[in-house]
Design a protein around this motif. Structure first.
Motif, mmCIF file in Angstrom:
data_model
loop_
_atom_site.group_PDB
_atom_site.id
_atom_site.type_symbol
_atom_site.label_atom_id
_atom_site.label_comp_id
_atom_site.label_asym_id
_atom_site.label_seq_id
_atom_site.Cartn_x
_atom_site.Cartn_y
_atom_site.Cartn_z
ATOM 1 N N PRO A 218 104.858 34.571 -5.790
ATOM 2 C CA PRO A 218 103.799 34.385 -4.789
ATOM 3 C C PRO A 218 102.731 35.459 -4.889
ATOM 4 O O PRO A 218 103.015 36.612 -5.220
ATOM 5 C CB PRO A 218 104.564 34.487 -3.462
ATOM 6 N N ASP A 219 101.494 35.081 -4.619
ATOM 7 C CA ASP A 219 100.388 36.025 -4.605
ATOM 8 C C ASP A 219 99.375 35.580 -3.554
ATOM 9 O O ASP A 219 99.633 34.656 -2.781
ATOM 10 C CB ASP A 219 99.739 36.137 -5.988
ATOM 11 N N ALA A 220 98.234 36.235 -3.537
ATOM 12 C CA ALA A 220 97.216 35.918 -2.536
ATOM 13 C C ALA A 220 96.721 34.484 -2.662
ATOM 14 O O ALA A 220 96.440 33.814 -1.662
ATOM 15 C CB ALA A 220 96.043 36.890 -2.665
ATOM 16 N N ALA A 226 97.360 27.282 0.238
ATOM 17 C CA ALA A 226 98.064 26.680 1.365
ATOM 18 C C ALA A 226 97.122 26.470 2.552
ATOM 19 O O ALA A 226 97.177 25.437 3.233
ATOM 20 C CB ALA A 226 99.244 27.554 1.771
ATOM 21 N N LEU A 227 96.242 27.444 2.800
ATOM 22 C CA LEU A 227 95.266 27.306 3.880
ATOM 23 C C LEU A 227 94.321 26.133 3.623
ATOM 24 O O LEU A 227 94.073 25.305 4.520
ATOM 25 C CB LEU A 227 94.459 28.599 4.030
ATOM 26 N N LEU A 228 93.803 26.054 2.410
ATOM 27 C CA LEU A 228 92.885 24.968 2.068
ATOM 28 C C LEU A 228 93.583 23.612 2.150
ATOM 29 O O LEU A 228 93.009 22.631 2.639
ATOM 30 C CB LEU A 228 92.318 25.190 0.663
ATOM 31 N N ALA A 229 94.819 23.559 1.673
ATOM 32 C CA ALA A 229 95.574 22.306 1.732
ATOM 33 C C ALA A 229 95.877 21.913 3.170
ATOM 34 O O ALA A 229 95.859 20.725 3.516
ATOM 35 C CB ALA A 229 96.875 22.454 0.944
ATOM 36 N N GLY A 230 96.135 22.898 4.020
ATOM 37 C CA GLY A 230 96.395 22.597 5.429
ATOM 38 C C GLY A 230 95.180 21.988 6.105
ATOM 39 O O GLY A 230 95.299 21.040 6.892
ATOM 40 N N THR A 253 103.142 24.479 -3.221
ATOM 41 C CA THR A 253 104.408 24.585 -3.966
ATOM 42 C C THR A 253 105.612 24.728 -3.042
ATOM 43 O O THR A 253 106.500 25.541 -3.272
ATOM 44 C CB THR A 253 104.349 25.780 -4.923
ATOM 45 N N THR A 254 105.646 23.952 -1.977
ATOM 46 C CA THR A 254 106.777 24.035 -1.051
ATOM 47 C C THR A 254 108.069 23.524 -1.696
ATOM 48 O O THR A 254 109.055 24.256 -1.787
ATOM 49 C CB THR A 254 106.468 23.238 0.228
ATOM 50 N N GLY A 286 101.016 29.105 5.774
ATOM 51 C CA GLY A 286 99.596 28.867 5.533
ATOM 52 C C GLY A 286 99.156 27.488 5.993
ATOM 53 O O GLY A 286 98.093 27.333 6.606
ATOM 54 N N ILE A 287 99.975 26.488 5.718
ATOM 55 C CA ILE A 287 99.636 25.123 6.126
ATOM 56 C C ILE A 287 99.625 24.997 7.645
ATOM 57 O O ILE A 287 98.710 24.397 8.229
ATOM 58 C CB ILE A 287 100.634 24.115 5.508
ATOM 59 N N VAL A 288 100.630 25.568 8.316
ATOM 60 C CA VAL A 288 100.696 25.482 9.779
ATOM 61 C C VAL A 288 99.518 26.207 10.418
ATOM 62 O O VAL A 288 98.888 25.698 11.353
ATOM 63 C CB VAL A 288 102.030 26.069 10.288
#
Length: 309
Positions: A218-220, A226-230, A253-254, A286-288
């Motif tokens: 995992p990295d930044a 994840a934020l963009l996908a959420g 990548t959940t 990130g998604i939540v």
């Protein structure tokens, strides 16, 4: 446009009709007295512009029609009517920006229910991803992402937070935790079985993996994606553009992270187990976060848009 089919107690029908007639963006009103048998009452039908739908549905619920009668809502793909065109022009805002909160709550409620089908899909997705990480096959990883149903409970958590529905939140968290736990446990057993048959080998996990090594590192960018996908996933739900959910599913990548954690756990590889778990938690959080902020922003912006003259 939306089509509403209502069953109203006879003594409340006039009030229901006045409410519909007083709502900007409604048309094609029809009343059939005494048509309903269970529950007994009158059948009231109308069409309403999507951008006025949430206001009308909320008002009908305030009348108690969901308790004493029924409220059914269907989307209309095609309407050839000048009155319908006028209703859409008169309704405040744009249809693409409208959020039907009751529809969203119901959809996320169904998607976040812990069921045999849900567990089966997330387990199969994790097992497919396990094959992908061992074979270092990006195609299998993408396929597993598309099969995974985990966005439903994640959307349920976001909706529950914004709408303050603790039961929906608990249901969603339960489906998410139990689903991933069951999927990873089965994948551990699957890995051990494949190892016994000689189809899996530990050397494939610890060797160079240029195509799938990212799932336990995992990295930044993991959090940013994840934020963009959420945001994209939430917009696809609220705007009824469900086709975008496939793109959302294959951008985070959940499931692959859960699969890699399970395979690494089966082989006793602690660093990869920890790294994959961090990747999984980073993507979920990130998604939540993004989904909750997106729904909150939509709620505020839509309220402002409706207040404009």
């Amino acid at each position: 446009m939306l089509h509403l089919r209502l069953i109203s107690p006879a003594e409340r029908t006039d009030e229901v009709v006045r409410l519909i007639e007083g709502t900007v963006g409604t048309t094609h009103l029809a009343v059939i007295a005494g048509a309903a048998r269970e529950p007994a009452g009158d059948l009231v039908m109308c069409d309403v512009a999507r951008e006025a739908g949430d206001t009308l549905i909320t008002s009908l619920r305030h009348l108690g029609l969901d308790d004493t009668g029924s409220i059914s809502v269907d989307s209309i793909d095609l309407t050839l009517s000048r009155r319908a065109d006028k209703a859409e022009r008169d309704a405040p805002g744009e249809a693409a920006d409208a959020v039907l909160w009751e529809e969203l709550t119901e959809a996320t409620h169904e998607e976040s229910t812990l069921s045999v089908t849900y567990v089966a899909f997330i387990t199969l997705a994790t097992m497919i991803a396990a094959c992908g990480v061992v074979l270092d096959n990006a195609v299998l990883i993408v396929g597993a992402m598309a099969v995974g149903p985990e966005f439903g409970p994640l959307a349920g958590i976001c909706t529950a937070v914004v709408r303050r529905r603790p039961r929906l939140a608990l249901r969603s968290v339960n489906a998410l935790l139990v689903g991933f736990a069951a999927a990873m446990a089965v994948t551990v057993c699957f890995t051990l079985f494949m190892d016994v048959t000689g189809l899996f080998h530990r050397s494939a996990l610890v060797g160079p993996r240029p195509n799938t090594g990212f799932v336990y590192a995992p990295d930044a960018f993991s959090f940013i994606v994840a934020l963009l996908a959420g945001v994209a996933g939430t917009l696809s739900l609220t705007s009824a553009k469900s086709g975008a959910l496939v793109g959302v599913a294959i951008s985070v990548t959940t499931v692959p992270a859960a699969a890699n954690a399970a395979v690494a756990l089966a082989y006793g590889d602690t660093p990869q187990t920890v790294g994959s778990t961090e990747q999984l938690l980073l993507n979920l959080s990130g998604i939540v976060l993004a989904g909750t902020l997106t729904l909150s922003a939509q709620k505020v912006l839509w309220k402002r848009q409706q207040q404009r003259p």
